[in-house]
Enzyme design. Structure first.
Site, PDB file in Angstrom:
ATOM      1  N   HIS A  17       0.838  -1.206   0.000  1.00 37.63           N
ATOM      2  CA  HIS A  17       0.000   0.000   0.000  1.00 37.63           C
ATOM      3  C   HIS A  17       0.871   1.252   0.000  1.00 37.63           C
ATOM      4  O   HIS A  17       0.624   2.194  -0.766  1.00 37.63           O
ATOM      5  CB  HIS A  17      -0.884   0.065   1.257  1.00 37.63           C
ATOM      6  CG  HIS A  17      -1.880  -1.022   1.396  1.00 37.63           C
ATOM      7  ND1 HIS A  17      -2.011  -1.757   2.562  1.00 37.63           N
ATOM      8  CD2 HIS A  17      -2.826  -1.510   0.551  1.00 37.63           C
ATOM      9  CE1 HIS A  17      -2.993  -2.628   2.426  1.00 37.63           C
ATOM     10  NE2 HIS A  17      -3.508  -2.512   1.204  1.00 37.63           N
ATOM     11  N   ARG A  91      -1.815  -6.236  -7.898  1.00 40.06           N
ATOM     12  CA  ARG A  91      -0.782  -7.245  -7.666  1.00 40.06           C
ATOM     13  C   ARG A  91      -0.706  -8.245  -8.805  1.00 40.06           C
ATOM     14  O   ARG A  91       0.361  -8.748  -9.122  1.00 40.06           O
ATOM     15  CB  ARG A  91      -1.062  -7.983  -6.351  1.00 40.06           C
ATOM     16  CG  ARG A  91      -0.919  -7.112  -5.137  1.00 40.06           C
ATOM     17  CD  ARG A  91      -1.435  -7.807  -3.913  1.00 40.06           C
ATOM     18  NE  ARG A  91      -2.894  -7.936  -4.030  1.00 40.06           N
ATOM     19  CZ  ARG A  91      -3.696  -8.297  -3.059  1.00 40.06           C
ATOM     20  NH1 ARG A  91      -3.206  -8.599  -1.887  1.00 40.06           N
ATOM     21  NH2 ARG A  91      -5.002  -8.367  -3.246  1.00 40.06           N
TER      22      ARG A  91
END
Length: 158
Positions: A17, A91
């Site tokens: 993050h 991702r």
């Protein structure tokens, strides 16, 4: 001024993050980290704790602020704060498949664009769930989370 919102539950915030938000701060004048109370999840940390950890983590990053994401539509929140875009980290292809319909709906509802940033390979395996599981089983997550999160996770075991 170009501003973006990076929404998420951040329970807890991890270095994947952090990396995406830091990169977004290089693309936009202002990045608003919007910490949500996701009703579909049972959070480990309260909304206030997650905001506090994020504020401590991003205190050194220019143009990044951390706020609570109120209930309701993300597009309404973005309109309220004057954001031009949403930034989401990806991702893998599963994240893309999950995020694309939401991005398309947000654009349909309000014209709000979503910017997808691919995760740095060092962090593409991270998820908040995995970080919590590894920590709870005694694993070393110090390279996976910011110091503020490491401290709070350690305190939660006491």
């Amino acid at each position: 001024m170009q501003s973006a919102v990076c929404p998420g539950s951040f329970d807890p915030l991890h270095n994947g993050h952090v990396e995406i938000i830091a990169r977004a701060s290089n693309l936009f004048d202002e990045v608003i980290v919007a910490v949500s109370a996701n009703m579909n999840k049972r959070p480990r940390f309260s909304l206030e704790q997650r905001i506090e950890m994020a504020r401590e983590t991003f205190s050194y990053v220019r143009g990044v602020s951390v706020v609570a994401l109120s209930h309701g539509l993300l597009v309404d929140f973005c309109r309220e704060v004057g954001a031009n875009a949403v930034v989401k980290g990806l991702r893998d292809d599963r994240d893309l498949l999950y995020e694309t319909p939401m991005a398309t709906m947000n654009r349909h509802l309000s014209g709000l664009e979503t910017v997808f940033l691919p995760a740095d390979g060092r962090y593409s395996h991270l998820s908040s769930t995995l970080v919590k599981e590894v920590h709870d089983l005694g694993g070393d997550i110090s390279e996976c989370v910011p110091r503020a999160v490491q401290r709070r996770l350690t305190e939660s075991l006491r």
